[in-house]
Write a protein that holds these residues in place. Sequence first.
Motif, PDB file in Angstrom:
ATOM      1  N   THR A   1       2.790   1.764  -3.248  1.00  0.00           N
ATOM      2  CA  THR A   1       1.936   2.089  -4.394  1.00  0.00           C
ATOM      3  C   THR A   1       1.485   3.542  -4.359  1.00  0.00           C
TER       4      THR A   1
ATOM      5  N   SER B   1       0.145  -8.160   2.167  1.00  0.00           N
ATOM      6  CA  SER B   1       0.455  -6.778   2.540  1.00  0.00           C
ATOM      7  C   SER B   1       1.884  -6.362   2.230  1.00  0.00           C
TER       8      SER B   1
ATOM      9  N   SER C   1      -8.454  -0.922   4.115  1.00  0.00           N
ATOM     10  CA  SER C   1      -8.143   0.273   3.326  1.00  0.00           C
ATOM     11  C   SER C   1      -6.929   0.044   2.436  1.00  0.00           C
ATOM     12  N   GLU C   2      -5.937  -0.687   2.927  1.00  0.00           N
ATOM     13  CA  GLU C   2      -4.721  -0.881   2.137  1.00  0.00           C
ATOM     14  C   GLU C   2      -4.979  -1.747   0.913  1.00  0.00           C
TER      15      GLU C   2
ATOM     16  N   PHE D   1       0.822  -1.212   0.000  1.00  0.00           N
ATOM     17  CA  PHE D   1       0.000   0.000   0.000  1.00  0.00           C
ATOM     18  C   PHE D   1       0.858   1.265   0.000  1.00  0.00           C
ATOM     19  N   GLU D   2       1.779   1.397   0.944  1.00  0.00           N
ATOM     20  CA  GLU D   2       2.588   2.610   1.062  1.00  0.00           C
ATOM     21  C   GLU D   2       3.425   2.846  -0.190  1.00  0.00           C
TER      22      GLU D   2
ATOM     23  N   SER E   1      -4.672  -8.292   6.285  1.00  0.00           N
ATOM     24  CA  SER E   1      -4.400  -7.042   5.574  1.00  0.00           C
ATOM     25  C   SER E   1      -5.413  -5.993   6.036  1.00  0.00           C
TER      26      SER E   1
ATOM     27  N   THR F   1      -6.953   0.341  -1.837  1.00  0.00           N
ATOM     28  CA  THR F   1      -6.455   1.673  -2.198  1.00  0.00           C
ATOM     29  C   THR F   1      -5.230   1.531  -3.101  1.00  0.00           C
ATOM     30  N   LEU F   2      -5.405   0.781  -4.175  1.00  0.00           N
ATOM     31  CA  LEU F   2      -4.338   0.523  -5.139  1.00  0.00           C
ATOM     32  C   LEU F   2      -4.828   0.728  -6.575  1.00  0.00           C
TER      33      LEU F   2
END
Length: 624
Positions: free
Chosen positions: A222, A275, A295-296, A219-220, A292, A299-300
Amino acid sequence: MSSNTLPYSTKTFTTITPTFLHDPSFRYVISHILFTKNVKSEFMACSTGKFLALLMFCGLTYLMLTHASPIHSITNHVSSVVSSEVGDKSIINGSFGFKRLLRKPPRLPPRLITREVNSTNKSIAKSNKKSKWTSRRKSVRKAFIHAWSGYKNYAMGYDELMPLSRRGVNGLGGLGATVVDALDSAMIMKLHDVVFEAGSWIEKHLPERILRKGQVNLFETTIRVVGGLLSAYHLSNSNPTYKGPTPSVYLETAKKLADRLLTAFTSSPTAIPFSDVVLHDHTAHAAPDGLSSTSEASTLQLEFNYLSFLTGEQKYSVEAMKVLEHMKILPKVEGLVPIYISPSSGEFSGANIRLGSRGDSYYEYLIKVWLQQRQSNLTYLHDMYVEAMKGVKHLLVKKSKPNGLVFVGELPYGVDGGFSPKMDHLVCFLPGTLALGATKGITKAKAMEEDLLTFEDLENLKLAEDLAKTCFEMYAVTSTGLAPEIAYFNSEGYSEEGLDGGNKTSEYIHDIVIKHADRHNLLRPETVESLFILYRITEDSKYREWGWSIFKAFEKYTKVDSCGYSSLDDVTMLPPRRRDKMETFFLGETLKYLYLLFSESNLIPLTEFVFNTEAHPIPIIAEK
């Protein structure tokens, strides 16, 4: 007396009036009235007319001999000054009236019509207003330069700057996250030197790091790195004057990184990705607890959809959209979902429902992915968003006591458990999302004019404005003017005393509770993000003023003179303790949104872009 025997007629006035208005001297009036043929023939036609003519002649002669010219009455203040030198002498000579009459009246200066005066005043006011916001925008730009300079001098290539220690730290996998996060902000602000420095570093170092670095969060990485690279590609492609590498460098680097991140999807037994990814060996795995964040995982999609659009390779979009398609069929509580999901089972885990951490951007991307792909007929995303917002209003929205601030709480044990009046600063993304969902990015005025808003849209827009006020009051209630990470609200069933924000002048000092563990500020962007969107949509300047107040507080309490900006330990204390950390999103989001808030609405228009959850503008995909 019939109309035929009247001593004057409409015809008489049409003859006299135009000339009289242009030369209102008595000499002309007399000659015109007495000797004009039409007047003589009609005016002398009866004895009454002859009598009135004689009476008028005598009266006017008397006025000429005994009174000053009409000009005297117009310029009374001037004649009083010169009367001792000119006026008395003229009267003594017996020539006052005739000399003044024989002289043409002076030309008076033109007088502005009222609407011309109003127009001029409005132009001046508009110019002054524009100048004010131009100045404030420059202040944000200056702050960005200060933050970037500190990072460049002491932490270039590291993920984040520690401004008090004057060194860098890698907390996001070591891909130089601040460089990429800050790049499109610098492009928007037209900071060509920064664009060159960041772009050159990316071209020289990032591809090699992607090949050899270890574990990163899907997530972070991306939202910050892939999103930042794709935004930089679009902006540099649109403006070839930027220094640095060619736009294709950004696109190729994003593709190289995304190819490795895809492992998180393809390694999972379900549609829900793992994750974490290990870059150098193309592997992925779940978090230690096997779960996971909802939201993560959801949110991609903006980033992977746009990458597929640019490259023509559908694998990125296909894998990312599987997540939302799968979540569509999972059970929900009035559209609301728990904050954890298992990649092993594909099911939600636990009952905790909130719009703060681990839940927030699930709701944000429902509407934003739909807006990005409106031509693709992904109506299920819009339906999921509408249902979720109904659930928010029914289950999570409450009012504080004693003054009725509207806030969004949590259901930590699900719908059957108790309600918690806890609201993360992260929830302040919601006002902007609600406004965007209501008007789809156009102004409220235009949407109303074109009859595009439903009752539900108007209701959501009202909620957006109420929540934005609450988010701002979370700043205004503290001693520093900066919001805590988390706030609680005195409300029905909950009350705490002695934990206020410190600003005793705040109207809401007794509404907002700030616990000791929650008093830190991480330079977060969510409130200014919503202020930016609401200003664009409502055109209400109060949102700009609120943003300026927040910016001034950042400048006063978080700026480190020698090096960047620092997070704070306690926003209720003066002076506040500093945390020695400048998050990447301060350059990538907070300062960007403030700059756009103070800019014209045609800079990154909401009808042409959607911002990913890290504030990287992604173009809306137009129909081919």
